[in-house]
Design a protein around this motif. Structure first.
Motif, mmCIF file in Angstrom:
data_model
loop_
_atom_site.group_PDB
_atom_site.id
_atom_site.type_symbol
_atom_site.label_atom_id
_atom_site.label_comp_id
_atom_site.label_asym_id
_atom_site.label_seq_id
_atom_site.Cartn_x
_atom_site.Cartn_y
_atom_site.Cartn_z
ATOM 1 N N LEU A 6 0.887 -1.216 -0.090
ATOM 2 C CA LEU A 6 0.007 0.036 0.102
ATOM 3 C C LEU A 6 0.977 1.259 0.011
ATOM 4 O O LEU A 6 0.176 2.207 -0.475
ATOM 5 N N ILE A 7 2.115 1.171 0.257
ATOM 6 C CA ILE A 7 2.964 2.170 0.463
ATOM 7 C C ILE A 7 3.211 2.790 -0.908
ATOM 8 O O ILE A 7 3.321 2.221 -1.923
ATOM 9 N N ASN A 8 3.076 4.294 -1.147
ATOM 10 C CA ASN A 8 3.051 4.838 -2.344
ATOM 11 C C ASN A 8 2.025 4.666 -3.314
ATOM 12 O O ASN A 8 2.007 4.935 -4.596
ATOM 13 N N ILE A 9 1.095 4.214 -2.766
ATOM 14 C CA ILE A 9 -0.178 4.073 -3.670
ATOM 15 C C ILE A 9 -1.185 5.207 -3.294
ATOM 16 O O ILE A 9 -1.454 5.849 -2.452
ATOM 17 N N THR A 10 -2.028 5.669 -4.387
ATOM 18 C CA THR A 10 -2.827 6.686 -4.256
ATOM 19 C C THR A 10 -4.306 6.406 -4.414
ATOM 20 O O THR A 10 -4.615 5.254 -5.334
ATOM 21 N N ILE A 11 -5.096 6.603 -3.215
ATOM 22 C CA ILE A 11 -6.345 6.110 -3.164
ATOM 23 C C ILE A 11 -7.192 7.256 -3.214
ATOM 24 O O ILE A 11 -7.230 8.036 -2.190
ATOM 25 N N GLY A 12 -8.054 7.454 -4.043
ATOM 26 C CA GLY A 12 -8.699 8.537 -4.365
ATOM 27 C C GLY A 12 -7.691 9.573 -4.512
ATOM 28 O O GLY A 12 -6.948 9.773 -5.571
ATOM 29 N N HIS A 13 -7.886 10.780 -3.735
ATOM 30 C CA HIS A 13 -6.862 11.821 -3.749
ATOM 31 C C HIS A 13 -5.992 11.579 -2.486
ATOM 32 O O HIS A 13 -5.384 12.820 -2.054
ATOM 33 N N TYR A 14 -5.728 10.395 -2.066
ATOM 34 C CA TYR A 14 -4.837 10.544 -0.675
ATOM 35 C C TYR A 14 -3.774 9.800 -1.216
ATOM 36 O O TYR A 14 -3.901 8.347 -1.564
ATOM 37 N N HIS A 15 -2.476 10.117 -0.973
ATOM 38 C CA HIS A 15 -1.247 9.441 -1.430
ATOM 39 C C HIS A 15 -0.542 8.882 -0.185
ATOM 40 O O HIS A 15 -0.209 9.797 0.663
ATOM 41 N N ILE A 16 -0.497 7.637 0.133
ATOM 42 C CA ILE A 16 0.034 7.005 0.961
ATOM 43 C C ILE A 16 1.618 7.329 1.082
ATOM 44 O O ILE A 16 2.220 6.514 0.064
ATOM 45 N N GLU A 17 2.081 7.692 2.361
ATOM 46 C CA GLU A 17 3.793 7.766 2.257
ATOM 47 C C GLU A 17 4.396 6.747 2.970
ATOM 48 O O GLU A 17 5.302 6.211 2.541
ATOM 49 N N ARG A 18 4.023 6.468 4.097
ATOM 50 C CA ARG A 18 4.468 5.530 5.077
ATOM 51 C C ARG A 18 3.574 4.893 5.840
ATOM 52 O O ARG A 18 2.485 5.351 6.312
ATOM 53 N N GLY A 19 3.850 3.823 6.598
ATOM 54 C CA GLY A 19 3.169 3.059 7.879
ATOM 55 C C GLY A 19 3.469 3.720 9.006
ATOM 56 O O GLY A 19 4.546 4.194 9.399
ATOM 57 N N LEU A 20 2.419 3.532 9.826
ATOM 58 C CA LEU A 20 2.487 4.120 11.184
ATOM 59 C C LEU A 20 2.200 2.939 12.165
ATOM 60 O O LEU A 20 2.943 3.154 13.155
ATOM 61 N N ALA A 21 1.260 2.196 11.970
ATOM 62 C CA ALA A 21 1.030 1.206 13.149
ATOM 63 C C ALA A 21 0.380 0.044 12.432
ATOM 64 O O ALA A 21 -0.456 0.151 11.529
ATOM 65 N N LYS A 22 0.230 -1.119 13.213
ATOM 66 C CA LYS A 22 -0.328 -2.233 12.942
ATOM 67 C C LYS A 22 -1.362 -2.648 14.021
ATOM 68 O O LYS A 22 -0.511 -2.951 15.062
ATOM 69 N N GLY A 23 -2.521 -3.069 13.828
ATOM 70 C CA GLY A 23 -3.256 -3.698 14.923
ATOM 71 C C GLY A 23 -3.682 -5.131 14.598
ATOM 72 O O GLY A 23 -2.996 -5.840 13.570
ATOM 73 N N GLY A 24 -4.662 -5.719 15.249
ATOM 74 C CA GLY A 24 -4.763 -7.245 14.906
ATOM 75 C C GLY A 24 -5.476 -7.136 13.500
ATOM 76 O O GLY A 24 -4.885 -8.245 13.034
ATOM 77 N N MET A 25 -6.391 -6.557 13.387
ATOM 78 C CA MET A 25 -6.891 -6.642 12.078
ATOM 79 C C MET A 25 -6.965 -5.257 11.193
ATOM 80 O O MET A 25 -7.468 -5.210 10.177
ATOM 81 N N SER A 26 -6.023 -4.261 11.696
ATOM 82 C CA SER A 26 -6.197 -2.984 10.744
ATOM 83 C C SER A 26 -4.781 -2.726 10.758
ATOM 84 O O SER A 26 -3.837 -2.910 11.457
ATOM 85 N N GLU A 27 -4.525 -1.734 9.979
ATOM 86 C CA GLU A 27 -3.259 -0.983 9.605
ATOM 87 C C GLU A 27 -3.405 0.285 9.462
ATOM 88 O O GLU A 27 -4.530 0.952 9.031
ATOM 89 N N VAL A 28 -2.402 1.296 9.897
ATOM 90 C CA VAL A 28 -2.624 2.793 9.831
ATOM 91 C C VAL A 28 -1.481 3.228 9.199
ATOM 92 O O VAL A 28 -0.349 2.844 9.292
ATOM 93 N N TYR A 29 -1.702 3.962 8.174
ATOM 94 C CA TYR A 29 -0.890 4.858 7.498
ATOM 95 C C TYR A 29 -0.817 6.328 7.296
ATOM 96 O O TYR A 29 -1.834 6.700 7.805
#
Length: 378
Positions: A6-29
């Motif tokens: 998912l890093i460097n992917i653009t979803i809609g008008h949001y460009h993912i730059e880096r990861g922040l955290a990972k939970g049990g079933m979710s990830e935050v970027y």
């Protein structure tokens, strides 16, 4: 480990730059809004996550409806290929949990400030008919370490729902913050307030009230054990503040504060009253007006009064008259009997001296049932 796909992917008008955290079933970027150049956080959940995915969608809808200064808002949400996402403002400072673990206990003033903000957010959610059900330190974000946001409404449900179990039959929530009644009863505003009490306890002591090797042990402790009084862990916790915290952690939901705002107000009032300056001996101080709920009763001087309610002076005069009459009777008898009077074995001895004339009066030995009574009244 975060998904690199998912890093460097653009979803809609949001460009993912880096990861922040990972939970049990979710990830935050960390992402950038290409329209506004605003830095945002994107929470991603796989659509195949079943019930967790459903809760994530419910969280996104709830956060988009709850517009409050201290509730982290959902800027956007939607689906992307195998993922569902939610966009929120990026709060760089981190969570309240990180604040406590890295910087230590909060002062009563700091705890009161954060409590007021989170209680206001929770009160707003309750008034909108929503229960949070997962109040905890890691779900409170801090901006600059002071401005608080309540986040993660993944377990949100309507207050009118009369069940508290998932479809799979398990209680949901974080065991360290779960109210004891949740084992048998549905979630309610009172169970959210209990979790808020655990949060306060953690802010001023550095720990939650109950820990254990597994969730069952922790839940059982909530049901049967009393928390260690906060003042035994942190001496800065005053008696009034401690009473507020322990009332919030009552086992019986009806004994807790009725609303989050009432709890915040009581905590603020308690710590402010406890912080009043103490008067210094020999210096007259003007005490500020206390809140109506707190009364100061002046200490009355204790006066010992006989049990019968008769004034003490009456007892003294009466006893003196009895003794005088006995002396007169004895002197009269001595004149009649003369030297033939037998010796008397005393049961009480009274010696009276006068300093005015420096003469000692005669020591009189009295045997009478009234003497002990008279002495007892003195």
């Amino acid at each position: 480990m975060l998904m690199q796909e998912l890093i460097n992917i653009t979803i809609g008008h949001y460009h993912i730059e880096r990861g922040l955290a990972k939970g049990g079933m979710s990830e935050v970027y960390l992402a950038r809004d290409q329209r506004t150049q605003q830095i945002v956080a994107m929470k991603m959940v796989r659509r195949s996550a079943g019930e967790y995915y459903e809760r994530f969608r419910r969280e996104a809808r709830a956060m988009s409806q709850l517009h409050h200064p201290h509730i982290l808002s959902a800027i956007d949400y939607g689906d992307y290929e195998n993922w569902s996402y939610m966009v929120t403002p990026y709060i760089e400072y981190g969570t309240l949990s990180r604040r406590v673990s890295s910087e230590g206990l909060l002062s009563l003033d700091e705890a009161s400030d954060i409590l007021e903000q989170i209680a206001g957010a929770l009160q707003f959610a309750h008034e909108k008919g929503m229960l949070h059900r997962d109040i905890k330190a890691s779900n409170v974000l801090l901006k600059d370490g002071k401005y608080a946001y309540l986040t993660d409404f993944g377990l949100v449900k309507s207050i009118e729902d009369n069940y508290s179990l998932t479809r799979s039959g398990f209680l949901i929530g974080t065991p360290e913050y779960m109210a004891p009644e949740l084992v048998e009863d549905a979630a309610s505003p009172a169970s959210d307030i209990y979790a808020l009490g655990v949060l306060i306890y953690q802010m001023v002591t550095g720990n939650v009230p109950f820990r254990g090797p597994n969730p069952v042990t922790i839940v059982m402790k909530h049901m049967r054990d009393q928390p260690v009084p906060p003042s035994q862990i942190n001496s800065a916790v005053t008696p009034d503040v401690e009473r507020v915290i322990l009332q919030t952690l009552e086992k019986d939901p009806t004994r807790r504060f009725r609303t989050p705002k009432a709890l915040a107000n009581a905590f603020h009032q308690a710590y402010k009253v406890d912080a009043l300056p103490q008067p210094v001996a020999g210096i007259q101080s003007v005490m500020p007006k206390l809140p109506p709920s707190i009364q100061v009763v002046p200490r009355q001087a204790s006066v010992q009064t006989p049990r019968s309610g008769i004034p003490r002076i009456v007892w003294i005069i009466g006893a003196a008259l009895v003794i005088l009459l006995i002396l007169i009777a004895l002197l009269t008898n001595m004149k009649v009997i003369g030297q033939a009077m037998p010796a008397v074995h005393p049961t009480a001895t009274i010696t009276v001296t006068t300093t005015a004339t420096q003469k000692a009066t005669t020591t009189t030995i009295i045997k009478t049932a009234f003497a002990p009574l008279a002495l007892q009244q003195f």
